[in-house]
Design a protein around this motif. Structure first.
Motif, short mmCIF file in Angstrom:
data_model
loop_
_atom_site.label_atom_id
_atom_site.label_comp_id
_atom_site.label_asym_id
_atom_site.label_seq_id
_atom_site.Cartn_x
_atom_site.Cartn_y
_atom_site.Cartn_z
N ALA A 55 0.80 -1.22 0.00
CA ALA A 55 0.00 0.00 0.00
C ALA A 55 0.84 1.27 0.00
O ALA A 55 0.39 2.31 -0.51
CB ALA A 55 -0.97 0.00 1.18
N GLY A 56 2.04 1.23 0.54
CA GLY A 56 2.90 2.40 0.55
C GLY A 56 3.15 2.95 -0.84
O GLY A 56 3.24 4.16 -1.04
N CYS A 57 3.23 2.08 -1.83
CA CYS A 57 3.47 2.51 -3.22
C CYS A 57 2.20 2.44 -4.09
O CYS A 57 2.02 3.26 -4.97
CB CYS A 57 4.55 1.66 -3.87
N ARG A 65 -0.07 5.19 -6.37
CA ARG A 65 0.64 6.33 -5.79
C ARG A 65 1.94 6.42 -6.55
O ARG A 65 1.96 6.83 -7.68
CB ARG A 65 0.88 6.11 -4.30
N VAL A 66 3.00 5.93 -5.92
CA VAL A 66 4.30 5.83 -6.60
C VAL A 66 4.20 4.73 -7.65
O VAL A 66 4.61 4.89 -8.79
CB VAL A 66 5.43 5.53 -5.60
N GLN A 85 5.98 -10.93 -11.01
CA GLN A 85 6.23 -9.52 -10.75
C GLN A 85 6.50 -9.28 -9.27
O GLN A 85 7.41 -8.56 -8.91
CB GLN A 85 5.04 -8.67 -11.20
N VAL A 86 5.71 -9.91 -8.42
CA VAL A 86 5.89 -9.72 -6.98
C VAL A 86 7.23 -10.28 -6.51
O VAL A 86 7.97 -9.61 -5.78
CB VAL A 86 4.73 -10.39 -6.19
N THR A 91 10.08 -4.58 -12.34
CA THR A 91 9.83 -3.22 -12.78
C THR A 91 10.28 -2.26 -11.69
O THR A 91 9.59 -2.07 -10.71
CB THR A 91 8.33 -3.01 -13.07
N PRO A 92 11.46 -1.66 -11.85
CA PRO A 92 11.93 -0.72 -10.82
C PRO A 92 10.95 0.44 -10.68
O PRO A 92 10.32 0.82 -11.65
CB PRO A 92 13.27 -0.22 -11.37
N PRO A 93 10.78 0.95 -9.52
CA PRO A 93 11.52 0.73 -8.28
C PRO A 93 10.89 -0.32 -7.38
O PRO A 93 11.15 -0.34 -6.17
CB PRO A 93 11.46 2.10 -7.61
#
Length: 114
Positions: A55-57, A65-66, A85-86, A91-93
């Motif tokens: 959730a932070g991104c 978000r990011v 993907q996880v 995929t940076p970042p």
């Protein structure tokens, strides 16, 4: 038949054989993927895991978000691609995340509900 025709036929047969072999090999999941896909994840647990790790991104409601929004992600990404993907963070970042198969199945269940 001409020599050129036979060369084309042989080339087509070889290419088709190699393609069949490659597709069979590429489609074979590794043991981790096989284990995750065999489990039925818990969507509620997956939501909690998402809140702690993603959730932070991706936002509290996965609206982005990011990182991008994940709403409807399972409509255009297969289970296998979501798992990859996880765990790879390709995929940076996006960081790598190495959950147990059970945790990954829970997270996958939540992602599929978005």
């Amino acid at each position: 038949m001409s020599k050129r025709w036979w060369s084309i036929v042989v080339l087509v047969v070889v290419v088709l054989g190699l393609l069949g072999f490659a597709l069979q090999y590429l489609d074979r999941p590794d043991p981790y993927l096989r284990e995750v896909l065999a489990l039925e994840g818990d969507r509620v647990q997956g939501h909690a895991i998402f809140q702690m790790n993603c959730a932070g991104c991706h936002g509290l409601e996965a609206n982005g978000r990011v990182g991008p929004s994940l709403k409807g992600v399972s409509e255009h990404r297969s289970k296998r691609r979501l798992i990859e993907q996880v765990i790879t963070g390709r995929t940076p970042p996006m960081p790598q995340f190495q959950p147990s198969p059970e945790v990954m199945a829970d997270l996958l269940s939540y992602l599929e509900s978005l």
